[in-house]
Design an enzyme around this catalytic site. Structure first.
Site, PDB file in Angstrom:
ATOM      1  N   ASP A 221     -66.546 -19.114  95.517  1.00 53.27           N
ATOM      2  CA  ASP A 221     -66.317 -19.836  96.761  1.00 53.27           C
ATOM      3  C   ASP A 221     -67.267 -21.032  96.871  1.00 53.27           C
ATOM      4  O   ASP A 221     -68.456 -20.923  96.578  1.00 53.27           O
ATOM      5  CB  ASP A 221     -66.573 -18.867  97.927  1.00 53.27           C
ATOM      6  CG  ASP A 221     -66.156 -19.430  99.272  1.00 53.27           C
ATOM      7  OD1 ASP A 221     -64.954 -19.619  99.480  1.00 53.27           O
ATOM      8  OD2 ASP A 221     -67.048 -19.674 100.114  1.00 53.27           O
ATOM      9  N   GLU A 271     -72.129 -11.290  78.679  1.00 54.08           N
ATOM     10  CA  GLU A 271     -72.703 -10.000  78.235  1.00 54.08           C
ATOM     11  C   GLU A 271     -71.617  -8.947  78.100  1.00 54.08           C
ATOM     12  O   GLU A 271     -71.838  -7.878  77.544  1.00 54.08           O
ATOM     13  CB  GLU A 271     -73.740  -9.491  79.261  1.00 54.08           C
ATOM     14  CG  GLU A 271     -75.039 -10.276  79.274  1.00 54.08           C
ATOM     15  CD  GLU A 271     -75.900  -9.935  80.501  1.00 54.08           C
ATOM     16  OE1 GLU A 271     -75.540  -9.013  81.273  1.00 54.08           O
ATOM     17  OE2 GLU A 271     -76.921 -10.619  80.686  1.00 54.08           O
TER      18      GLU A 271
END
Ligand code: NOJ
Ligand code: CA
Length: 561
Positions: A221, A271
């Site tokens: 956002d 990751e």
């Protein structure tokens, strides 16, 4: 149906039935759920996570590849959930973390990914950090997580600047001890200070928290707002307005150093296997500035609102598609397309209003402010064009973002009584901003019932009678319904998806656009009102009724060459 099309696998495509690994997002059809208005399982009038889980079969049959879930975090709903109290929990009004786990499991079993909305520009004023900041006082490390300033005037009673918030009204609110805090949106949405390493760390923790829970990606956002550079003497609003947003140096928007944040996020997203994806909400000055957020070293993708802001116009669409495909390629991303979301007037309504001539995100505002009377809305034209535009979009290379209810052909609700509005934009800018409640009215699932099947009781925003005819139940078995059109198109799209490229065919771009994807999948849209000769090929799906040998006006068709 697809046997003569070249369906050889390529790394840029994805398949609905099988995990296409790290590139699944590149051409995904993503369906936005505004959770409090989707489905209410427990009958308190507010949509909830259990409601979403109960509708996974509907989503699967629709043929979407991912859900983008608007904020579901604890929130007082000062801004529809974009005022987050706690980034690592579920709003008890709509469920629990266990409900979240059940929802994501059900989605994954249906081969649907989940993209969670994350709100890094501001928290809510109920966030524990903001409460600590208020309690700790001036100059404290707690206050340094937000943007506090002394006021002007003899007693600091004048706000530090005359800035106006995005929802209207002042962008500064005074704390009890006299200091002021910055909120670019509602009063209840204090802006974080992204110069503070603690803010960085906390968001990385949040990214890991949801990624560990199986979230496949994030919608970011106000991604272009996080980095700020506020000089000691603040510019006026007029000076801010006159400052370019093209060079990365504006004090508030699209600053160059915002990209350090997302480079850091990318490390965390990578990751995971497959890497988590992210899509930026970045209202920036150009496709070139937007592409920076979409870099593979950062968020990977960014919303492109150009189609959403455009009139239903062949020339405008041609220019927008060409520019964005080129920019996405340079960025190493895939482009995104969107016509509707929870912030704008639904496109079935926009297209039934007179064209505005140029790009305009506020299309339909005047009509909403009039209570839906002026200018006159042509409902049939709006829906016909919306269906044509959506079918055009679903054939484009890149990912398509759909907003809940557009698959039913829902229009904007213009007659919400004043005392039932919820959006701060409506209240902070009376008579000027109609707010966004009209596109957030809960979905109709059945032709009758207290909330048309949204839940067992009434819905939190009033639904108009005309929702009945646009309910899932009404459209379910109707071959001509908008729901059937979306189901057919999305299913075909999954089968036909191919390399991220297109060739434009034909030379008359004034009223007809015709393109071919590399495997022979063709899309033709007649933007004019007069029929044209149907191009050669077998018709796979059309956005409206066809008559022999012609493509009617305001209609799109998919062809197999
Ligand atoms: C963009 C969101 O889409 C909108 O709904 C919200 O009000 C603002 N950001 C502030 O968070
Ligand atoms: Ca509920």
């Amino acid at each position: 149906m697809t046997d003569v099309l070249d369906s050889s696998p390529n790394p840029d495509t994805r398949d609905n039935d099988e995990d296409a690994g790290a590139t699944w997002w590149r051409q995904a059809a993503v369906y936005q759920i505004y959770p409090r208005s989707f489905a209410d399982a427990n009958g308190d009038g507010i949509g909830d996570l259990a409601g979403i889980t109960s509708r996974v079969p509907y989503l699967k049959r629709l043929g979407i590849n991912a859900v983008w879930l608007s904020p579901f975090y604890p929130s007082a709903l000062a801004d529809g959930g974009y005022d987050v109290d706690d980034y690592r929990d579920v709003d008890p009004k709509i469920g629990t973390l266990d409900d979240f786990d059940e929802m994501i499991t059900a989605l994954h079993e249906a081969n649907i990914k989940l993209i969670a909305d994350i709100v890094p520009n501001h928290s809510s004023d109920r966030h524990v950090w903001f409460q600590q900041a208020l309690a700790a006082g001036k100059g404290s490390p707690e206050r340094a997580r937000y943007i506090f300033r002394d006021g002007l005037g003899a007693n600091g009673e004048i706000p530090p600047s005359d800035w106006v918030s995005m929802f209207g009204g002042p962008a500064w609110t005074r704390a009890r001890d006299g200091q002021w805090y910055l909120h670019l949106f509602a009063t209840e949405q204090p802006d974080f200070n992204w110069k503070n390493p603690e803010v960085h760390e906390d968001f990385l923790t949040t990214l890991r928290f949801w990624s560990d829970r199986g979230v496949d990606g994030f919608r970011v956002d106000v991604a272009h707002g996080c980095a700020k550079e506020l000089p000691d003497v603040l510019p006026t609003q007029a000076e801010l307005d006159a400052t370019p947003t093209t060079d990365g140096q504006h004090p508030l928007w699209d600053r160059d150093e915002v990209h350090d944040i997302y480079a850091e996020w990318r490390q965390v997203l990578d990751e995971y296997d497959p890497p988590r994806i992210a899509v930026a909400e970045a209202w920036v000055a150009s496709a070139e500035r937007r592409a920076r957020y979409a870099s593979p070293k950062e968020l990977g993708q960014a919303f492109n609102f150009d189609l959403l802001e455009a009139d239903f116009d062949a020339g405008a669409f041609l220019e927008i598609v060409s520019t964005n495909l080129a920019e996405a390629k340079i960025a190493g991303s895939s482009t995104t397309w969107v016509f509707s979301n929870h912030d704008v007037v639904r496109h079935a309504t926009r297209y039934g209003l007179p064209p505005r001539g140029g790009s305009d995100v506020k299309q339909g505002a005047e009509w909403l402010l009039s209570g839906g009377t002026t200018p006159e809305l042509d409902v049939a034209t709006g829906l016909r064009r919306a269906r044509a535009a959506s079918l055009f979009m679903l054939g484009l290379p890149g990912s398509a973002y759909l907003y809940q209810g557009e698959e039913l052909g829902l229009g904007e609700v213009a007659d919400i009584p004043a005392d039932q509005h919820q959006d701060p934009a409506y209240f902070r800018n009376p008579g000027v901003d109609p707010g966004r409640d009209g596109c957030r009215v809960p979905l109709p699932w059945t032709v009758d019932g207290p909330s048309f099947g949204f839940g067992p009781a009434r819905a939190h925003l009033p639904q108009p009678e005309w929702f009945s005819a646009l309910s899932v139940e009404a459209e379910d078995d109707d071959p001509a319904s908008t729901l059937t059109l979306y189901r057919t198109a999305l299913t075909l799209r999954n089968q036909l998806q191919t390399t991220e490229a297109l060739d434009w065919l034909g030379s008359d771009a004034r009223s007809v656009l015709h393109f071919r994807r590399p495997n022979g999948w063709e899309v033709v849209t007649n933007f004019g009102t007069e029929p044209i000769a149907m191009p050669a090929g077998e018709v796979l799906v059309s956005s409206g009724p066809l008559s022999e040998g012609t493509l009617p006006g305001e209609t799109t068709v998919w062809l197999k060459a």
